[in-house]
Every structure is written in structure tokens, then in C-alpha cells.
Enzyme design. Structure first.
Site, mmCIF file in Angstrom:
data_model
loop_
_atom_site.group_PDB
_atom_site.id
_atom_site.type_symbol
_atom_site.label_atom_id
_atom_site.label_comp_id
_atom_site.label_asym_id
_atom_site.label_seq_id
_atom_site.Cartn_x
_atom_site.Cartn_y
_atom_site.Cartn_z
ATOM 1 N N HIS A 1 0.853 -1.195 0.000
ATOM 2 C CA HIS A 1 0.000 0.000 0.000
ATOM 3 C C HIS A 1 0.885 1.241 0.000
ATOM 4 O O HIS A 1 0.451 2.323 -0.366
ATOM 5 C CB HIS A 1 -0.928 0.000 1.216
ATOM 6 C CG HIS A 1 -0.227 0.066 2.532
ATOM 7 N ND1 HIS A 1 0.524 -0.980 3.010
ATOM 8 C CD2 HIS A 1 -0.121 1.049 3.449
ATOM 9 C CE1 HIS A 1 1.039 -0.636 4.179
ATOM 10 N NE2 HIS A 1 0.676 0.586 4.468
ATOM 11 N N ARG A 2 2.120 1.063 0.455
ATOM 12 C CA ARG A 2 3.140 2.111 0.353
ATOM 13 C C ARG A 2 4.373 1.441 -0.261
ATOM 14 O O ARG A 2 4.658 0.281 0.038
ATOM 15 C CB ARG A 2 3.533 2.624 1.741
ATOM 16 C CG ARG A 2 2.422 3.281 2.503
ATOM 17 C CD ARG A 2 2.682 4.774 2.622
ATOM 18 N NE ARG A 2 1.754 5.385 3.540
ATOM 19 C CZ ARG A 2 0.530 5.800 3.212
ATOM 20 N NH1 ARG A 2 0.089 5.637 1.984
ATOM 21 N NH2 ARG A 2 -0.253 6.377 4.105
ATOM 22 N N LYS B 1 9.485 -2.960 2.642
ATOM 23 C CA LYS B 1 10.749 -2.898 3.383
ATOM 24 C C LYS B 1 10.839 -4.007 4.405
ATOM 25 O O LYS B 1 9.859 -4.318 5.093
ATOM 26 C CB LYS B 1 10.779 -1.534 4.098
ATOM 27 C CG LYS B 1 12.086 -1.182 4.707
ATOM 28 C CD LYS B 1 13.029 -0.563 3.701
ATOM 29 C CE LYS B 1 14.408 -0.373 4.285
ATOM 30 N NZ LYS B 1 15.151 -1.629 4.415
ATOM 31 N N LYS C 1 4.534 -2.807 11.707
ATOM 32 C CA LYS C 1 5.591 -2.032 12.370
ATOM 33 C C LYS C 1 5.774 -0.688 11.677
ATOM 34 O O LYS C 1 5.824 0.364 12.312
ATOM 35 C CB LYS C 1 6.900 -2.851 12.281
ATOM 36 C CG LYS C 1 8.015 -2.389 13.153
ATOM 37 C CD LYS C 1 9.293 -3.181 12.863
ATOM 38 C CE LYS C 1 9.147 -4.678 13.085
ATOM 39 N NZ LYS C 1 10.432 -5.394 12.922
ATOM 40 N N ASP D 1 4.913 5.138 11.628
ATOM 41 C CA ASP D 1 4.743 6.180 10.605
ATOM 42 C C ASP D 1 5.907 6.203 9.628
ATOM 43 O O ASP D 1 6.402 7.266 9.253
ATOM 44 C CB ASP D 1 4.612 7.554 11.264
ATOM 45 C CG ASP D 1 3.221 8.106 11.054
ATOM 46 O OD1 ASP D 1 2.582 7.682 10.080
ATOM 47 O OD2 ASP D 1 2.785 8.940 11.856
ATOM 48 N N LYS E 1 9.943 -9.221 3.769
ATOM 49 C CA LYS E 1 10.981 -9.957 4.508
ATOM 50 C C LYS E 1 11.592 -11.001 3.599
ATOM 51 O O LYS E 1 10.912 -11.549 2.731
ATOM 52 C CB LYS E 1 10.369 -10.662 5.724
ATOM 53 C CG LYS E 1 11.374 -11.031 6.784
ATOM 54 C CD LYS E 1 11.695 -9.840 7.638
ATOM 55 C CE LYS E 1 12.643 -10.136 8.754
ATOM 56 N NZ LYS E 1 12.635 -9.036 9.734
ATOM 57 N N SER F 1 16.356 2.960 9.013
ATOM 58 C CA SER F 1 16.476 2.567 7.599
ATOM 59 C C SER F 1 15.754 3.577 6.716
ATOM 60 O O SER F 1 16.223 3.907 5.620
ATOM 61 C CB SER F 1 15.843 1.193 7.357
ATOM 62 O OG SER F 1 16.756 0.170 7.652
#
Ligand code: GLU
Length: 481
Positions: free
Chosen positions: A69-70, A74, A98, A103, A110, A367
Site C-alpha cells: 500500500h506504500r 521494506k 511495524k 509512521d 521480509k 532505515s
């Protein structure tokens, strides 16, 4: 890690799903949005050959993207002798929640590679990682804009450089190539404070918790952070930095450390620096002169203490040992250290748990700073540091003129100093941990169905992810709860 294994029927991914289900029900999210949020979007198994000492070996890895969705998605890339698709999917899901809670505008991903790194030389590991990196990049699982790995268990900045090199060899013209992975060394596009970021985040999380007398009272803790007796499971990257910061900066007493070969205890507090050195030299805690050794690490998990910090593997606190845990507060520095059944038991026993998706969000938060720095091609603070110093000098000068007094040297330095990159990273991390904690507290305050931090953390995360699906028009707003 020294703990009896759990006999639970539920897999790691099912445990995460059940915990999320609880938050979905408590926050009244509609079932169709819940389904979209919980589904793992992509999971790929990748097999690739590498010639090792004259023989071809086939390696197996996975990359899971739980949500996009974003973008980018990551998450860490784990090298372990035991890793499987279920685990990678569970860990990818944890990354989605997480990031949302902290935010950090990323989806969750993963990766895992089935390997015992100790069986290979550095040159072989480089070759294996390079080949895996090429495979990931080919499938767009390695890309600054789509999917960005980071260190995890069994990997570090070393592997990240090798992966970045693999990407670079395929896309030399990509001006943002260094943003294809995070957790890189400083001289290769890394950022100050990333190595110890997760441990620092655990410290900030604990400090924030201890700022709230009502939370302390509910947990049955009477004193401040200073002097609390802590047991830590795992003295790897996360556990070590957590133990180091807490003992050196907050005067916490680390009375026990559990590692692969057993545990060491000392009621007066262990010297973390020396223990880490011993661990690096001997690959175990046995023989450490600063504490008492026991082979039975699982027993130390159940020892009397104030705070228990599992900072190693998943499923370490399970249905079989949850009743025996004596800590008042469990701080989940690892991903998924408490199973669903254990979580239920501990909640009913009134043990406070600060959940993984909150506690260990420091790694991915920094990160995010590194990725942003790579895209901007400039170190944080480069533009304003000297300007801030100049302003500080002017301010100090005016103050001294007005008061007709010279400021003491320490104060003078504090006022004049411009922020370094590390200062900015730490301040951003601290702010993230504090804000996420406030968000969880708000949910507990306003939702009468939510009383614990884990459910609150998931409720905050799923509300944010749901909103992004509503914004994208992926879910008919009419079905909104
Ligand atoms: N491996 C870390 C985690 O589990 C960091 C992930 C990242 O930085 O992308 O949160």
C-alpha cells in the site's frame, strides 16, 4: 537459543494472524478491508546454484511482500539454518504493521536464505549473496522504489554492500542505486546510528514507558528505570546494544543474559562490554568470569526479575513456559518472541507486554532515514549545521551582553553546537518511539475493547493501513465500519 520448544499447534504466521484478528475485532474494522490487510501479497521461493569448492550447491531463499500500500516494501533479509516460507510471511506481516505504527511510509517485506553462514568462507558468502542479490533484482525484489532489504538475523552491513553491488552491476545507470538496500556501512551510503538503531529504539521505548506513572502502577513497578533488574535473551546486534545502552546510560542492572550455549547471571549486574568480548572470542557465554554459568538457559528466562527482554528468536515464550515467567514487564526486542497462546496466558496473568512491532521499530525507522538520505544524495545536517552554530553564537553573545555574565563552558558548547547527523537520527528515532507510544495509549484510552499494548499497536497500524486502502479506492467506503 536455550529454550524448550513450544508444542503449540499454531505456526508463527497463524500466531501473528490471530493477534491481528483480535485487534480487527476490537477496533470494528469491516471484514473485507481486514482481508485485504491480512493477505500476504507476494511470496516467492528462489533456488539458485553457486559453485562452492568445485561442487555446485543449490541454495533456497524466499522473499515475501506482505503489503505494498506504500512503496517500497521494506524488511530485513535473514540468513539462518532454519528458515521457511511461513516464518518469512509472518515476519513480512510484522514489518507492515511495524512501519504503519512507526509512521514509516513503507509496505512490509521480509527475506530469508536457508544457510548456516558458519559453514562458508567470506569469499563464498560474498558469491552466494551476490548471486541471490542478482536473482532478487531480476524479480524486482531488490529496487530502490519497490523493495528494499536490510540486515536481519545472520546478516549485517557486509551483506548489504554485496547486495548493493549486485544491484549496481545490473542497473549501473540508476542514480538512486544506493537506496536499493539499507543498513550499509557509512562509506557506502549508510547513515550514522543505523547499526545500533534497534537497540537504541528499545531504550527509547522503555524510557517512554517509564515516563508514565499510571503505566508503571498497572504493571506493578514501583521505581524508575534506574536500578531495574533485567534479563536479556540474545546478545546479538539487538540484544547487545539494548543491554549496553540500558546498563551504561540508564543504570539498569542486567542480571542475566541467555545465549545459545546457556546463560550467565550476576545479581549485581553483568559487564556487558566484557561479556560481548567473551562471546566474540569463545562463541558462547560459558567460562565468563563476571557471572555464574548455567547450561539451562530456559530456566533463566523464568528467573525472578523486573523486565524480561527477549532479543533473539521467535516463539521463545510459549504455552509451556508462560505461566512460569516472573517478570512484570516483557519488552519484545525480537520479532514474535511470544506466541499467541503465551500472549493470552500472560495477559490474563496481568503481565505487561510492550510488543515487537513497537519495541523493535527503531531499525526500520533509521532505515527510512538512510533511504531518504540516499535519495537526497546528501548527509542530514550538511546544509544547516554551521548556520545553527552561527545562530547559537549570536544568541549566546546577546545573552552574555544582556546579563553581563559569561556562560559556563559546558552550557556555551551546548548552545553553540549545531546538530550532527547522529544527533538528528537519534532525535528522529526518539520522536518516533514517543509518538507511537502516545498513539497506543490514545487507543487504550478511547477504545473500551482494548486494554493491552499489543492489541493497541495493531489497532493503530491497521487503522492507518485501512485508511490508505480507502484513499486508494481499493475498498468501497460503503463497507467501512
Ligand atoms: N530487520 C529489521 C526488522 O526486523 C529492520 C528492517 C529494515 O530496516 O528494513 O525490523
Amino acid at each position: 537459543m536455550a529454550s524448550e520448544s513450544s508444542n503449540e499447534s499454531m505456526s508463527f504466521r497463524e500466531c501473528v494472524d490471530r493477534m491481528v484478528d483480535r485487534a480487527i475485532v476490537a477496533s470494528g474494522l469491516d471484514p473485507s478491508t481486514a482481508k485485504i490487510i491480512q493477505a500476504c501479497n507476494v511470496v516467492s521461493q528462489i533456488k539458485f546454484p553457486v559453485r562452492i569448492r568445485g561442487n555446485v550447491e543449490i541454495f533456497t531463499g524466499w522473499w515475501a511482500i506482505h503489503s505494498n500500500h506504500r512503496l517500497p516494501a521494506k524488511g530485513g533479509l535473514r540468513y539462518a539454518a532454519i528458515v521457511n516460507q511461513d516464518e518469512v510471511e509472518a515476519l513480512a506481516a510484522l514489518m507492515s504493521y511495524k512501519c504503519a505504527l512507526a509512521d514509516v511510509p513503507f509496505g512490509g517485506a521480509k527475506g530469508g536464505l536457508l544457510i548456516n553462514p558458519a559453514n562458508y568462507t567470506e569469499a563464498e558468502l560474498r558469491e552466494i549473496t551476490h548471486t541471490f542479490g542478482i536473482e532478487l533484482a531480476r524479480k524486482e525484489y531488490l529496487s530502490p522504489s519497490l523493495s528494499v532489504p536490510a540486515p536481519d538475523m545472520g546478516t549485517s552491513s557486509r551483506e548489504m554492500v554485496w547486495i548493493a553491488d549486485a544491484y549496481k552491476s545490473m542497473f549501473p545507470e540508476d542514480v538512486n542505486q544506493s537506496a536499493c538496500v539499507t543498513g550499509k556501512p557509512l562509506n557506502r551510503g549508510g547513515i550514522q546510528g543505523r547499526t545500533e538503531a534497534t537497540g537504541k529504539g528499545v531504550q527509547y521505548a522503555l524510557r517512554e514507558f517509564f515516563h508514565h506513572p499510571d503505566e508503571l502502577e498497572a504493571a506493578g513497578i514501583t521505581d524508575g528505570l534506574n536500578g531495574q533488574r533485567v534479563i536479556i535473551q540474545g546478545l546479538g546486534k539487538v540484544g547487545y546494544h539494548t543491554a549496553k545502552f540500558l546498563s551504561e546510560e540508564d543504570d539498569v542492572k542486567v542480571i542475566g543474559v541467555i545465549e545459545r550455549d546457556g546463560a550467565v547471571t550476576n545479581p549485581d549486574g553483568l559487564n556487558i562490554h566484557n561479556l560481548r568480548q567473551h562471546l566474540a572470542e569463545t562463541h558462547g557465554v560459558k567460562g565468563f568470569s563476571g557471572g555464574d554459568y548455567t547450561e539451562n538457559g530456559a530456566q533463566v528466562l523464568e528467573m525472578e526479575c523486573d523486565i524480561l527482554i527477549p532479543a533473539a528468536l521467535e516463539s521463545q515464550i510459549h504455552a509451556n513456559n508462560a505461566m512460569a515467567i516472573k517478570a512484570k514487564l516483557i519488552v519484545e526486542a525480537a520479532n514474535g518472541p511470544v506466541t499467541y497462546e503465551a500472549d493470552e496466558i500472560l495477559r490474563h496473568r496481568g503481565v505487561t507486554i510492550l510488543p515487537d512491532i513497537y519495541v523493535n521499530a527503531g531499525g526500520v525507522t533509521v532505515s527510512y532515514f538512510e533511504w531518504t538520505r540516499n535519495l537526497s544524495h546528501m548527509r542530514f545536517g550538511r546544509l544547516q549545521r554551521r548556520y545553527d552554530e552561527l545562530r547559537g553564537q549570536t544568541y549566546l553573545h546577546s545573552l552574555e551582553q544582556l546579563t553581563e555574565k559569561a556562560a559556563p563552558e559546558g552550557l556555551r558548547n551546548d548552545i553553540v553546537r549545531g546538530a550532527s547527523e547522529l544527533d538528528l537520527v537519534r532525535s528522529g528515532l526518539d520522536d518516533t518511539m514517543r509518538t507511537a507510544f502516545q498513539d497506543m495509549r490514545e487507543v487504550i484510552k478511547h477504545n473500551e475493547n482494548i486494554h493491552d499494548f499489543r492489541t493497541a499497536a495493531y489497532a493503530v497500524a491497521i487503522a492507518k493501513i485501512a485508511q490508505s486502502y480507502y484513499d486508494l479506492g481499493l475498498v468501497d467506503p460503503a463497507t467501512k465500519a
